[in-house]
Design a protein around this motif. Structure first.
Motif, PDB file in Angstrom:
ATOM      1  N   PRO A   2       0.792  -1.274   0.025  1.00 52.52           N
ATOM      2  CA  PRO A   2      -0.058  -0.175   0.030  1.00 52.52           C
ATOM      3  C   PRO A   2       0.681   1.314  -0.134  1.00 52.52           C
ATOM      4  O   PRO A   2       0.505   2.265  -0.370  1.00 52.52           O
ATOM      5  N   LEU A   4       3.731   1.696  -1.722  1.00 51.91           N
ATOM      6  CA  LEU A   4       4.383   1.957  -2.963  1.00 51.91           C
ATOM      7  C   LEU A   4       3.070   2.757  -3.740  1.00 51.91           C
ATOM      8  O   LEU A   4       3.184   3.384  -4.599  1.00 51.91           O
ATOM      9  N   ARG A   5       1.938   2.195  -3.970  1.00 50.79           N
ATOM     10  CA  ARG A   5       0.821   2.451  -4.395  1.00 50.79           C
ATOM     11  C   ARG A   5       0.294   3.892  -4.104  1.00 50.79           C
ATOM     12  O   ARG A   5       0.125   4.712  -4.830  1.00 50.79           O
ATOM     13  N   GLN A   6       0.497   4.148  -2.748  1.00 52.20           N
ATOM     14  CA  GLN A   6       0.340   5.570  -2.283  1.00 52.20           C
ATOM     15  C   GLN A   6       1.223   6.427  -2.780  1.00 52.20           C
ATOM     16  O   GLN A   6       0.816   7.846  -3.356  1.00 52.20           O
ATOM     17  N   ARG A   7       2.633   6.187  -2.808  1.00 52.54           N
ATOM     18  CA  ARG A   7       3.603   6.964  -3.236  1.00 52.54           C
ATOM     19  C   ARG A   7       3.275   7.356  -4.946  1.00 52.54           C
ATOM     20  O   ARG A   7       3.568   8.435  -5.362  1.00 52.54           O
ATOM     21  N   GLY A   8       2.882   6.352  -5.723  1.00 49.88           N
ATOM     22  CA  GLY A   8       2.628   6.287  -7.070  1.00 49.88           C
ATOM     23  C   GLY A   8       1.411   7.300  -7.357  1.00 49.88           C
ATOM     24  O   GLY A   8       1.603   8.050  -8.414  1.00 49.88           O
ATOM     25  N   ILE A   9       0.517   7.239  -6.460  1.00 49.94           N
ATOM     26  CA  ILE A   9      -0.824   8.098  -6.798  1.00 49.94           C
ATOM     27  C   ILE A   9      -0.300   9.735  -6.241  1.00 49.94           C
ATOM     28  O   ILE A   9      -0.618  10.710  -6.967  1.00 49.94           O
ATOM     29  N   TYR A  12       1.651  11.078  -9.283  1.00 54.59           N
ATOM     30  CA  TYR A  12       0.808  11.416 -10.307  1.00 54.59           C
ATOM     31  C   TYR A  12       0.281  12.532 -10.068  1.00 54.59           C
ATOM     32  O   TYR A  12       0.077  13.450 -10.948  1.00 54.59           O
TER      33      TYR A  12
END
Length: 118
Positions: A2, A4-9, A12
């Motif tokens: 989670p 890594l996904r949050q950092r990607g968001i 973006y």
């Protein structure tokens, strides 16, 4: 993952806040082409865009290996061709992609001129 996904968001959103590319890309993707004008001639604009992305990606990857000095340029190409896994393929994709991009853009320009498109 989670985190890594949050950092990607977050990344973006950072780019979107500064560049504002989301709305134009969504508008372009959702643009409807009238049925009476849709044909294979309308492929060349998208093909040119795909080839441009291919050139950018392969160019960045090649720049990671290539050395621009006159004394080391040839040896860096030899290293890329013989020691980097699929390096020869990456170099060939970049070279052939440039040729195809010129041809596709010329066909696209002729098509736009012929059909009087804007």
């Amino acid at each position: 993952m989670p985190g890594l996904r949050q950092r990607g968001i977050e990344l973006y959103n950072w780019f979107e806040q500064r560049l504002g590319l989301g709305a134009p890309v969504i508008e372009m993707a959702e643009h409807e082409v009238p049925e009476n004008t849709s044909s294979w001639w309308y492929v060349f604009g998208s093909a040119a865009t795909v080839l441009l992305v291919l050139q950018v990606v392969t160019g960045i990857l090649l720049a990671l290996v290539y050395e621009t000095s006159a004394s080391h340029a040839w040896s860096s190409l030899q290293f890329l061709d013989h020691n980097v896994k699929l390096g020869w393929f990456l170099r060939a994709m970049h070279g052939w992609g440039s040729d195809f991009m010129v041809a596709v853009v010329l066909v696209h320009m002729a098509q736009v001129f012929y059909f009087r498109s804007l």
